[in-house]
Design a protein around this motif. Sequence first.
Motif, PDB file in Angstrom:
ATOM      1  N   SER A  33       0.786  -1.225   0.000  1.00 56.96           N
ATOM      2  CA  SER A  33       0.000   0.000   0.000  1.00 56.96           C
ATOM      3  C   SER A  33       0.826   1.286   0.000  1.00 56.96           C
ATOM      4  CB  SER A  33      -0.947  -0.010   1.205  1.00 56.96           C
ATOM      5  OG  SER A  33      -0.212  -0.306   2.367  1.00 56.96           O
ATOM      6  N   SER A  34       2.120   1.222   0.271  1.00 58.82           N
ATOM      7  CA  SER A  34       2.988   2.409   0.211  1.00 58.82           C
ATOM      8  C   SER A  34       4.453   1.967   0.271  1.00 58.82           C
ATOM      9  CB  SER A  34       2.711   3.358   1.396  1.00 58.82           C
ATOM     10  OG  SER A  34       3.117   2.760   2.613  1.00 58.82           O
ATOM     11  N   GLY A  35       5.329   2.917  -0.018  1.00 52.42           N
ATOM     12  CA  GLY A  35       6.761   2.631   0.122  1.00 52.42           C
ATOM     13  C   GLY A  35       7.110   2.385   1.581  1.00 52.42           C
ATOM     14  N   THR A  36       6.427   3.090   2.466  1.00 51.83           N
ATOM     15  CA  THR A  36       6.683   2.920   3.898  1.00 51.83           C
ATOM     16  C   THR A  36       6.299   1.507   4.343  1.00 51.83           C
ATOM     17  OG1 THR A  36       6.285   5.266   4.226  1.00 51.83           O
ATOM     18  CG2 THR A  36       6.118   3.866   6.177  1.00 51.83           C
ATOM     19  N   ALA A  38       6.243  -1.069   2.488  1.00 55.49           N
ATOM     20  CA  ALA A  38       7.232  -1.981   1.884  1.00 55.49           C
ATOM     21  C   ALA A  38       8.446  -2.110   2.814  1.00 55.49           C
ATOM     22  CB  ALA A  38       7.653  -1.471   0.508  1.00 55.49           C
ATOM     23  N   LEU A  39       8.917  -0.967   3.325  1.00 55.06           N
ATOM     24  CA  LEU A  39      10.076  -0.999   4.233  1.00 55.06           C
ATOM     25  C   LEU A  39       9.745  -1.727   5.528  1.00 55.06           C
ATOM     26  CD1 LEU A  39      11.244   2.686   3.704  1.00 55.06           C
ATOM     27  CD2 LEU A  39      12.617   0.662   3.213  1.00 55.06           C
ATOM     28  N   GLN A  40       8.560  -1.460   6.057  1.00 55.92           N
ATOM     29  CA  GLN A  40       8.174  -2.111   7.321  1.00 55.92           C
ATOM     30  C   GLN A  40       8.107  -3.635   7.155  1.00 55.92           C
ATOM     31  OE1 GLN A  40       4.606   0.283   8.130  1.00 55.92           O
ATOM     32  NE2 GLN A  40       5.645   1.085   9.916  1.00 55.92           N
ATOM     33  N   LEU A  59      20.307  11.266   5.657  1.00 58.89           N
ATOM     34  CA  LEU A  59      19.614  12.235   4.802  1.00 58.89           C
ATOM     35  C   LEU A  59      18.503  11.535   4.048  1.00 58.89           C
ATOM     36  CD1 LEU A  59      19.818  15.231   3.527  1.00 58.89           C
ATOM     37  CD2 LEU A  59      20.744  14.006   1.561  1.00 58.89           C
ATOM     38  N   SER A  60      17.252  11.854   4.366  1.00 58.57           N
ATOM     39  CA  SER A  60      16.142  11.186   3.663  1.00 58.57           C
ATOM     40  C   SER A  60      14.808  11.719   4.168  1.00 58.57           C
ATOM     41  CB  SER A  60      16.200   9.675   3.943  1.00 58.57           C
ATOM     42  OG  SER A  60      15.084   9.016   3.409  1.00 58.57           O
ATOM     43  N   TRP A  61      13.775  11.367   3.453  1.00 60.15           N
ATOM     44  CA  TRP A  61      12.441  11.395   4.026  1.00 60.15           C
ATOM     45  C   TRP A  61      12.488  10.414   5.206  1.00 60.15           C
ATOM     46  CZ3 TRP A  61       8.373  14.363   3.823  1.00 60.15           C
ATOM     47  CH2 TRP A  61       7.114  13.884   4.196  1.00 60.15           C
ATOM     48  N   PRO A  62      11.798  10.669   6.314  1.00 61.53           N
ATOM     49  CA  PRO A  62      12.025   9.844   7.512  1.00 61.53           C
ATOM     50  C   PRO A  62      11.552   8.388   7.467  1.00 61.53           C
ATOM     51  CG  PRO A  62      10.700  11.820   8.020  1.00 61.53           C
ATOM     52  CD  PRO A  62      10.956  11.848   6.568  1.00 61.53           C
ATOM     53  N   ALA A 131      14.645   1.891  -2.767  1.00 57.97           N
ATOM     54  CA  ALA A 131      14.617   2.474  -4.115  1.00 57.97           C
ATOM     55  C   ALA A 131      13.287   3.205  -4.312  1.00 57.97           C
ATOM     56  CB  ALA A 131      14.810   1.383  -5.160  1.00 57.97           C
ATOM     57  N   ALA A 132      12.751   3.727  -3.203  1.00 58.38           N
ATOM     58  CA  ALA A 132      11.449   4.420  -3.258  1.00 58.38           C
ATOM     59  C   ALA A 132      11.419   5.451  -4.382  1.00 58.38           C
ATOM     60  CB  ALA A 132      11.157   5.087  -1.908  1.00 58.38           C
ATOM     61  N   CYS A 133      12.546   6.155  -4.545  1.00 58.28           N
ATOM     62  CA  CYS A 133      12.600   7.257  -5.516  1.00 58.28           C
ATOM     63  C   CYS A 133      13.204   6.824  -6.846  1.00 58.28           C
ATOM     64  CB  CYS A 133      13.478   8.379  -4.963  1.00 58.28           C
ATOM     65  SG  CYS A 133      12.991   8.970  -3.356  1.00 58.28           S
ATOM     66  N   LEU A 153      10.028  -0.082  -3.431  1.00 57.37           N
ATOM     67  CA  LEU A 153       9.652   1.040  -4.303  1.00 57.37           C
ATOM     68  C   LEU A 153       8.482   1.784  -3.686  1.00 57.37           C
ATOM     69  CD1 LEU A 153       9.511  -0.670  -7.843  1.00 57.37           C
ATOM     70  CD2 LEU A 153      11.398   0.659  -6.887  1.00 57.37           C
ATOM     71  N   SER A 154       8.343   3.049  -4.070  1.00 55.46           N
ATOM     72  CA  SER A 154       7.146   3.826  -3.699  1.00 55.46           C
ATOM     73  C   SER A 154       6.472   4.309  -4.975  1.00 55.46           C
ATOM     74  CB  SER A 154       7.550   5.047  -2.862  1.00 55.46           C
ATOM     75  OG  SER A 154       6.496   5.995  -2.841  1.00 55.46           O
ATOM     76  N   PHE A 155       5.155   4.351  -4.945  1.00 57.08           N
ATOM     77  CA  PHE A 155       4.391   4.912  -6.081  1.00 57.08           C
ATOM     78  C   PHE A 155       3.565   6.097  -5.618  1.00 57.08           C
ATOM     79  CE2 PHE A 155       4.620   0.197  -6.976  1.00 57.08           C
ATOM     80  CZ  PHE A 155       5.671   0.284  -7.875  1.00 57.08           C
ATOM     81  N   GLU A 165      -1.413   6.194  -3.697  1.00 57.97           N
ATOM     82  CA  GLU A 165      -0.504   5.587  -2.717  1.00 57.97           C
ATOM     83  C   GLU A 165      -0.146   4.209  -3.267  1.00 57.97           C
ATOM     84  OE1 GLU A 165       0.823   6.926  -0.159  1.00 57.97           O
ATOM     85  OE2 GLU A 165      -0.559   8.356   0.754  1.00 57.97           O
ATOM     86  N   GLY A 166       0.998   3.702  -2.883  1.00 56.61           N
ATOM     87  CA  GLY A 166       1.357   2.357  -3.330  1.00 56.61           C
ATOM     88  C   GLY A 166       2.844   2.115  -3.182  1.00 56.61           C
ATOM     89  N   GLY A 167       3.222   0.871  -3.195  1.00 54.86           N
ATOM     90  CA  GLY A 167       4.629   0.509  -3.096  1.00 54.86           C
ATOM     91  C   GLY A 167       4.820  -0.931  -3.511  1.00 54.86           C
TER      92      GLY A 167
HETATM   93  C1  LIG Z   1      13.706   7.371   0.449  1.00 58.32           C
HETATM   94  C2  LIG Z   1      12.257   7.161   0.735  1.00 58.32           C
HETATM   95  N1  LIG Z   1      11.859   6.017   1.314  1.00 58.32           N
HETATM   96  C3  LIG Z   1      10.550   5.759   1.563  1.00 58.32           C
HETATM   97  C4  LIG Z   1       9.576   6.668   1.234  1.00 58.32           C
HETATM   98  C5  LIG Z   1       8.151   6.361   1.588  1.00 58.32           C
HETATM   99  O1  LIG Z   1       7.316   6.152   0.498  1.00 58.32           O
HETATM  100  P1  LIG Z   1       5.724   6.346   0.661  1.00 58.32           P
HETATM  101  O2  LIG Z   1       5.459   7.806   0.651  1.00 58.32           O
HETATM  102  O3  LIG Z   1       5.155   5.638  -0.535  1.00 58.32           O
HETATM  103  O4  LIG Z   1       5.315   5.699   1.930  1.00 58.32           O
HETATM  104  C6  LIG Z   1       9.932   7.880   0.628  1.00 58.32           C
HETATM  105  C7  LIG Z   1       8.906   8.857   0.270  1.00 58.32           C
HETATM  106  O5  LIG Z   1       9.160   9.894  -0.272  1.00 58.32           O
HETATM  107  C8  LIG Z   1      11.306   8.126   0.371  1.00 58.32           C
HETATM  108  O6  LIG Z   1      11.716   9.277  -0.201  1.00 58.32           O
END
Ligand SMILES: Cc1ncc(COP(=O)(O)O)c(C=O)c1O
Length: 336
Positions: A33-36, A38-40, A59-62, A131-133, A153-155, A165-167
């Motif tokens: 459902s999201s890149g987040t 996917a990481l979790q 350095l990143s989106w959190p 590789a979200a970006c 990945l993030s979409f 939203e998506g990943g």
């Molecule tokens: C490096 C990185 N990881 C993860 C994410 C999270 O992706 P999402 O917004 O789909 O949850 C982002 C979102 O910008 C990102 O930049």
Amino acid sequence: MLESGQLVQGPLVERFEQAVAALLGRRHGVAVSSGTSALQLALKTLQVGPGDDVLCPALSWPSPAHAVRLAGAKVGFVDVDQGEWNSTAEALREARSGSSKAAIVIDQFGNPARAQEIGEALGSLPIIEDAACALGSRFATGPCGSFGLVSCLSFHPRKVLTTGEGGMCLTDDDDVADKLRTMRNHGQLGGEFVVAAGNARMTEIAAALGLAQLQRLDEILGRRRELAALYAKALDGVLDVQSTPEGAESNYQTFGVILPQGFARKTVCEKLDQKGVEAGVLSFAIHKLGSFAGSDASLPIAEHVAMRGLALPLYPQMRNAEVDEVVHALLGVLDE
Ligand SMILES: Cc1ncc(COP(=O)(O)O)c(C=O)c1O
């Protein structure tokens, strides 16, 4: 799709997973459902938990660091390279400790990390490629999203391909893929609930959007690269921009510049806004955010890029003349 009566996790999701996996040369794609999420799920698959530490660029989106925290583990923040804005093999190797359970490697703003060197430096330590970006970016040795045990990945709408939203998690490991599929769907395996897990499924509507854009991906990437080249040429020798490792290729999901000392980003953004240019904060030094209050890490390059980085407009429909207008407006503001 409406006729099939299946609105979630149906044949379109499966087609989308197979298409992305084929594009990146992976055995499995597991849409979520999201890149987040996917990481979790990737961290859960690796059984990261209390007492563990996961290396993560500062350095990143959190999302990546928050995902580690939510798994109950400690984030081992790693500084980034001055020019490429990704963590290097050397920095990751130095930051590794006995409690390191995994490393998250980010292709920041779509700029490929130095995957081969990092893989060699970390040896058997499991790697999650964030590789979200970076859909469409390439390491010197292959596509971004093909590195590590699991790549994510993030979409999200800011990405080069969006499903709202998506990943997606990608892996070559059959067992890991099975676990990811189980955990995105309430912990179900063969109709049994075998593990406590949430819902991270993708809808058929999202997958249909993704499939349609995949057909245009080359066109989207080509245009982004043309626009980035125009920016790079116009700003060469004037402002620092992100550099890409030799032989690699970015998708330029975000084009950032570093403002010189003495210019407050907020003021620059306000002045640009008055000239009709929307520019904004490039990224964050995650260890300095409220969610990591108490961290005493000092990671000067991440802090510098977070403090002085400015994201410029770049989208496939942008005209060449608009790049000139943005550059003209920015240089005008810096000249005032
Ligand atoms: C490096 C990185 N990881 C993860 C994410 C999270 O992706 P999402 O917004 O789909 O949850 C982002 C979102 O910008 C990102 O930049």
